[in-house]
Scaffold this motif. Structure first.
Motif, PDB file in Angstrom:
ATOM      1  N   ASP A 111     -58.723   5.555 -32.385  1.00  0.00           N
ATOM      2  CA  ASP A 111     -58.181   5.233 -33.701  1.00  0.00           C
ATOM      3  C   ASP A 111     -56.899   6.020 -33.948  1.00  0.00           C
ATOM      4  N   ALA A 112     -56.331   5.825 -35.127  1.00  0.00           N
ATOM      5  CA  ALA A 112     -55.045   6.455 -35.442  1.00  0.00           C
ATOM      6  C   ALA A 112     -55.133   7.976 -35.455  1.00  0.00           C
ATOM      7  N   GLY A 113     -56.334   8.519 -35.600  1.00  0.00           N
ATOM      8  CA  GLY A 113     -56.473   9.967 -35.627  1.00  0.00           C
ATOM      9  C   GLY A 113     -56.007  10.642 -34.353  1.00  0.00           C
ATOM     10  N   PHE A 114     -56.209   9.987 -33.208  1.00  0.00           N
ATOM     11  CA  PHE A 114     -55.749  10.573 -31.952  1.00  0.00           C
ATOM     12  C   PHE A 114     -54.227  10.606 -31.889  1.00  0.00           C
ATOM     13  N   ARG A 115     -53.590   9.554 -32.365  1.00  0.00           N
ATOM     14  CA  ARG A 115     -52.128   9.538 -32.421  1.00  0.00           C
ATOM     15  C   ARG A 115     -51.615  10.632 -33.344  1.00  0.00           C
ATOM     16  N   LEU A 116     -52.248  10.771 -34.506  1.00  0.00           N
ATOM     17  CA  LEU A 116     -51.803  11.762 -35.475  1.00  0.00           C
ATOM     18  C   LEU A 116     -52.061  13.178 -34.984  1.00  0.00           C
ATOM     19  N   ALA A 117     -53.167  13.395 -34.286  1.00  0.00           N
ATOM     20  CA  ALA A 117     -53.463  14.725 -33.756  1.00  0.00           C
ATOM     21  C   ALA A 117     -52.375  15.180 -32.799  1.00  0.00           C
ATOM     22  N   MET A 118     -51.903  14.252 -31.966  1.00  0.00           N
ATOM     23  CA  MET A 118     -50.832  14.600 -31.037  1.00  0.00           C
ATOM     24  C   MET A 118     -49.522  14.828 -31.800  1.00  0.00           C
ATOM     25  N   GLU A 119     -49.195  13.938 -32.728  1.00  0.00           N
ATOM     26  CA  GLU A 119     -47.939  14.052 -33.470  1.00  0.00           C
ATOM     27  C   GLU A 119     -47.888  15.323 -34.304  1.00  0.00           C
ATOM     28  N   ASN A 120     -49.030  15.752 -34.820  1.00  0.00           N
ATOM     29  CA  ASN A 120     -49.081  16.942 -35.675  1.00  0.00           C
ATOM     30  C   ASN A 120     -49.255  18.236 -34.898  1.00  0.00           C
ATOM     31  N   GLY A 121     -49.292  18.158 -33.567  1.00  0.00           N
ATOM     32  CA  GLY A 121     -49.427  19.353 -32.751  1.00  0.00           C
ATOM     33  C   GLY A 121     -50.831  19.905 -32.678  1.00  0.00           C
ATOM     34  N   GLU A 122     -51.819  19.105 -33.066  1.00  0.00           N
ATOM     35  CA  GLU A 122     -53.200  19.563 -33.043  1.00  0.00           C
ATOM     36  C   GLU A 122     -53.923  19.158 -31.769  1.00  0.00           C
ATOM     37  N   ALA A 123     -53.254  18.430 -30.899  1.00  0.00           N
ATOM     38  CA  ALA A 123     -53.820  18.040 -29.610  1.00  0.00           C
ATOM     39  C   ALA A 123     -52.685  17.937 -28.606  1.00  0.00           C
ATOM     40  N   VAL A 124     -53.018  18.094 -27.327  1.00  0.00           N
ATOM     41  CA  VAL A 124     -52.042  17.989 -26.241  1.00  0.00           C
ATOM     42  C   VAL A 124     -52.273  16.671 -25.521  1.00  0.00           C
ATOM     43  N   GLY A 125     -51.204  15.932 -25.315  1.00  0.00           N
ATOM     44  CA  GLY A 125     -51.330  14.669 -24.612  1.00  0.00           C
ATOM     45  C   GLY A 125     -50.084  13.838 -24.778  1.00  0.00           C
ATOM     46  N   PRO A 126     -50.110  12.615 -24.280  1.00  0.00           N
ATOM     47  CA  PRO A 126     -48.960  11.729 -24.451  1.00  0.00           C
ATOM     48  C   PRO A 126     -48.823  11.293 -25.911  1.00  0.00           C
TER      49      PRO A 126
END
Length: 408
Positions: A111-126
């Motif tokens: 869901d959009a949460g994975f995209r937002l986690a990456m964009e907000n610096g809360e997760a590492v990934g593409p």
């Protein structure tokens, strides 16, 4: 303000032209500011001497599923607690970046949460574009109920998910709900699949009117529809309905390829997933599913060649499951068996960036674009198989101007 200079590089910029030698690239913060064959000098810059190795755009995975955390994909959400699924999905994100994928498109599940986690610096990934749950018909690919089950379908809220919708009104509502939840595009299941408990790749699912309903919702929202397709009939129907990307497409025939080229429809092959199943996962699947993977594998390479010959725009994806995700960067090598190395590189950089709607920002090494850059330790035009071992062969990974990996 931070500067990084890559010097003494062989440059493959993602546009498909011949490599350029002894190139320097200046990165300012997260932007590529200069690409030069005359050298770049800036006293305050950090310098990475590429020593003649090949500098490329960060790879873009055009078809993957963070939520396919097991080889056997049916009922993942019923076998695993939500927290465990989420942890493994975030692990898959990190693993993709470690393999050189600086951007990726999740085609069903995240869901959009994975995209937002990456964009907000809360997760590492593409950086991600996500479709949320796939839209599927009852009894079609994505409906995980077996032929003898009468229980209601359970959509789940994590992992690989589908949302069942039958008839135009239900498809309209399902697509609208999916976009409301933050999906970047819509994914429909237009054909049977290899990993389904019922049906197979020769099936055709959804009527033209149902497909057109999904396209209308996407078009009104300024986005597009991707369609899971194997059979030529389903590919043709999707193309006529205005669907933008055909996922897999292994049974494509030449007349339909001509139609795709006329309509500007993309083909997104996923050849590595069949190769990995045949090589590593025979004992993990039922004979029914395993035989379906065999049936589409060789035909997929032929479909790519037909698409190339007819001028279809070709992206590419990994579509791997479970422990096989560690091989994701090898997708470019398998696709090169049909396309050749340079065309496969373009598919996994520039073309996939177009599909993600980010061609102005990523996909090529050009001035003004985001600094998504990898450095590999060999000539990929002569040794495209280097991507099958990214841990040793990708020396530098830079995403959005930040150095994620440096081994030189």
């Amino acid at each position: 303000m931070g500067y990084v200079i890559f010097k003494n590089a062989t440059l493959i910029d993602g546009n498909g032209g011949d490599p350029r030698y002894n190139v320097s690239v200046l990165v300012e913060n997260n932007i590529i500011r200069e690409v030069s064959e005359c050298g770049i000098s800036l006293q305050s810059a950090d310098v990475i001497d590429c020593k003649g190795n090949t500098l490329m755009p960060g790879l873009v995975d055009g078809h993957m599923h963070l939520g396919l955390i097991e080889i056997e994909v049916v009922d993942i959400v019923r076998r695993n607690p939500i927290g465990l699924i989420a942890a493994r999905m975030f692990r898959n994100m990190r693993e993709l970046l470690e393999q050189g994928y600086t951007s990726a498109r999740d085609t069903g599940g995240a869901d959009a949460g994975f995209r937002l986690a990456m964009e907000n610096g809360e997760a590492v990934g593409p950086r991600l574009r996500v479709s949320g749950p796939c839209i599927a018909q009852s009894g079609g690919h994505g409906d995980n109920r077996g032929p003898s089950e009468y229980r209601p379908y359970y959509e789940g809220n994590m992992g690989f998910r589908s949302r069942l919708a039958d008839g135009v009104p239900e498809v309209l509502k399902a697509c609208r709900e999916t976009l409301r939840e933050g999906a970047d595009f819509i994914k429909i299941m237009a054909c049977g699949g290899c990993a389904s408990p019922t049906g197979g790749p020769n099936a055709c699912q959804y009527t033209f009117d149902e497909m057109k309903a999904a396209v209308d919702v996407a078009d009104n929202a300024g986005t597009y529809v991707a369609a899971h397709c194997y059979s030529d009939k389903s590919i043709s129907r999707c193309t006529e309905a205005g669907i933008l990307t055909i996922e897999h497409g292994n049974l494509l025939e030449r007349p339909t390829a001509k139609l795709m080229a006329q309509k500007g429809t993309y083909l997104v092959p996923t050849q590595i997933t069949y190769e990995m199943v045949l090589e590593h996962a025979k004992d993990s699947l039922s004979k029914f599913m395993y035989d379906k993977f065999i049936a589409v594998n060789d035909r997929g390479y032929e479909a790519i060649k037909i698409a190339m010959e007819e001028g279809v725009k070709i992206g590419g994806g990994s579509d791997l499951t479970g422990r096989n995700t560690k091989y994701s960067s090898g997708a470019i090598a398998y696709q090169a068996k049909a396309q050749g190395a340079m065309n496969a590189i373009v598919s996994f950089t520039r073309v996939n960036a177009e599909i993600m709607g980010m061609s102005e920002q990523i996909g090529t090494i050009e001035e003004g674009k985001l600094a998504d850059i990898i450095l590999v330790n060999d000539d990929p035009l002569k040794n495209i198989d280097l991507f099958k071992n990214p841990k040793d062969n990708i020396l530098v990974i830079m995403q959005d101007g930040k150095l994620y990996k440096k081994m030189i």
